[in-house]
Design a protein around this motif. Sequence first.
Motif, PDB file in Angstrom:
ATOM      1  N   ALA A 110       9.674   2.245  19.883  1.00 51.45           N
ATOM      2  CA  ALA A 110       9.322   3.665  19.847  1.00 51.45           C
ATOM      3  C   ALA A 110       9.536   4.303  21.219  1.00 51.45           C
ATOM      4  O   ALA A 110      10.062   5.421  21.328  1.00 51.45           O
ATOM      5  N   VAL A 111       9.137   3.587  22.252  1.00 53.46           N
ATOM      6  CA  VAL A 111       9.339   4.087  23.617  1.00 53.46           C
ATOM      7  C   VAL A 111      10.831   4.250  23.890  1.00 53.46           C
ATOM      8  O   VAL A 111      11.275   5.282  24.433  1.00 53.46           O
ATOM      9  N   ARG A 112      11.613   3.253  23.502  1.00 50.00           N
ATOM     10  CA  ARG A 112      13.068   3.330  23.721  1.00 50.00           C
ATOM     11  C   ARG A 112      13.682   4.502  22.961  1.00 50.00           C
ATOM     12  O   ARG A 112      14.570   5.184  23.476  1.00 50.00           O
ATOM     13  N   LYS A 113      13.198   4.740  21.739  1.00 51.95           N
ATOM     14  CA  LYS A 113      13.730   5.854  20.956  1.00 51.95           C
ATOM     15  C   LYS A 113      13.398   7.181  21.622  1.00 51.95           C
ATOM     16  O   LYS A 113      14.238   8.086  21.687  1.00 51.95           O
ATOM     17  N   CYS A 114      12.189   7.321  22.122  1.00 47.47           N
ATOM     18  CA  CYS A 114      11.809   8.558  22.817  1.00 47.47           C
ATOM     19  C   CYS A 114      12.710   8.817  24.016  1.00 47.47           C
ATOM     20  O   CYS A 114      13.192   9.938  24.213  1.00 47.47           O
ATOM     21  N   VAL A 115      12.951   7.784  24.806  1.00 50.44           N
ATOM     22  CA  VAL A 115      13.807   7.935  25.987  1.00 50.44           C
ATOM     23  C   VAL A 115      15.234   8.276  25.562  1.00 50.44           C
ATOM     24  O   VAL A 115      15.879   9.170  26.135  1.00 50.44           O
ATOM     25  N   ARG A 116      15.725   7.569  24.550  1.00 52.06           N
ATOM     26  CA  ARG A 116      17.086   7.834  24.054  1.00 52.06           C
ATOM     27  C   ARG A 116      17.216   9.282  23.572  1.00 52.06           C
ATOM     28  O   ARG A 116      18.204   9.975  23.860  1.00 52.06           O
ATOM     29  N   CYS A 117      16.193   9.763  22.859  1.00 52.85           N
ATOM     30  CA  CYS A 117      16.243  11.119  22.323  1.00 52.85           C
ATOM     31  C   CYS A 117      16.061  12.176  23.411  1.00 52.85           C
ATOM     32  O   CYS A 117      16.622  13.275  23.313  1.00 52.85           O
ATOM     33  N   LEU A 118      15.307  11.853  24.440  1.00 52.53           N
ATOM     34  CA  LEU A 118      15.202  12.776  25.572  1.00 52.53           C
ATOM     35  C   LEU A 118      16.555  12.918  26.268  1.00 52.53           C
ATOM     36  O   LEU A 118      16.960  14.022  26.644  1.00 52.53           O
ATOM     37  N   ASN A 119      17.254  11.814  26.419  1.00 52.01           N
ATOM     38  CA  ASN A 119      18.586  11.866  27.039  1.00 52.01           C
ATOM     39  C   ASN A 119      19.580  12.617  26.155  1.00 52.01           C
ATOM     40  O   ASN A 119      20.442  13.348  26.656  1.00 52.01           O
ATOM     41  N   ALA A 173      15.623  14.923  19.087  1.00 54.11           N
ATOM     42  CA  ALA A 173      16.060  15.553  20.335  1.00 54.11           C
ATOM     43  C   ALA A 173      15.925  17.066  20.268  1.00 54.11           C
ATOM     44  O   ALA A 173      15.478  17.711  21.228  1.00 54.11           O
ATOM     45  N   SER A 174      16.279  17.660  19.131  1.00 53.17           N
ATOM     46  CA  SER A 174      16.175  19.121  19.008  1.00 53.17           C
ATOM     47  C   SER A 174      14.718  19.570  19.008  1.00 53.17           C
ATOM     48  O   SER A 174      14.387  20.643  19.520  1.00 53.17           O
ATOM     49  N   VAL A 175      13.826  18.727  18.470  1.00 50.34           N
ATOM     50  CA  VAL A 175      12.389  19.032  18.515  1.00 50.34           C
ATOM     51  C   VAL A 175      11.895  19.034  19.962  1.00 50.34           C
ATOM     52  O   VAL A 175      11.049  19.850  20.340  1.00 50.34           O
ATOM     53  N   PHE A 176      12.432  18.154  20.783  1.00 42.93           N
ATOM     54  CA  PHE A 176      12.042  18.130  22.204  1.00 42.93           C
ATOM     55  C   PHE A 176      12.419  19.453  22.887  1.00 42.93           C
ATOM     56  O   PHE A 176      11.663  19.978  23.700  1.00 42.93           O
ATOM     57  N   VAL A 177      13.590  19.988  22.550  1.00 45.72           N
ATOM     58  CA  VAL A 177      13.981  21.301  23.074  1.00 45.72           C
ATOM     59  C   VAL A 177      12.988  22.360  22.598  1.00 45.72           C
ATOM     60  O   VAL A 177      12.523  23.201  23.374  1.00 45.72           O
TER      61      VAL A 177
END
Length: 201
Positions: A31-40, A147-151
């Motif tokens: 989950a942590v890796r996915k968050c980082v990947r999606c932030l990038n 990723a779009s949700v992070f934006v």
Amino acid sequence: MAHKIKLPTRRKKRKALEKDLKAYNMSTRQAVRKCVRCLNLAIRMAEKGKARINNVYSEPRNTWVACWNNDPMLTKWFGDVNRKSHVKNVHSRMLSVTNRLSKGITIRLRPSAECSSTNAQNGGWFMEPKTFKVFSRLLGKNDEYVASVFVHELIHLWFTDQKLNGQKVYGKALAMALADDNPRKARRSAENYESFVDDLW
């Protein structure tokens, strides 16, 4: 600055998060890796959005309004503009989002039971411009959506959710309707920025 993903420190919440993630065949580490990947990925998506607006912003100022209104992607999500300041405002917000993402984001990963009504949550505090909560249900979605949700969450630093005829604007259909009905609100709508970068990607 690197992205930071913070897990719950309380044992009960940590266990609830782990239980949620099992539904997606995911460990906390994954989950942590996915968050980082999606932030990038969000950085790349936001950069693409900024570049689209730069196509207008880099033109002579007296042509901004016409250039914007001739771009079907910009008018689809933000409506027509009638002032140079409208172009400048959207450009500034997109630039700020890309800058914040590039400097590193802190995500507090939480179990979905902590908030049943949303996938992520940003309190909108200028004191803490690079931190927001993500609830486990969001991680069941594909990377582009996350990723779009992070934006979207970073736009909430300025504005709360916009409404159209009394209904909160969630989803692409309502975001498009808002751009058509009330461009001023669309330029303040986190859902419209989310939809814009997702559509461009």
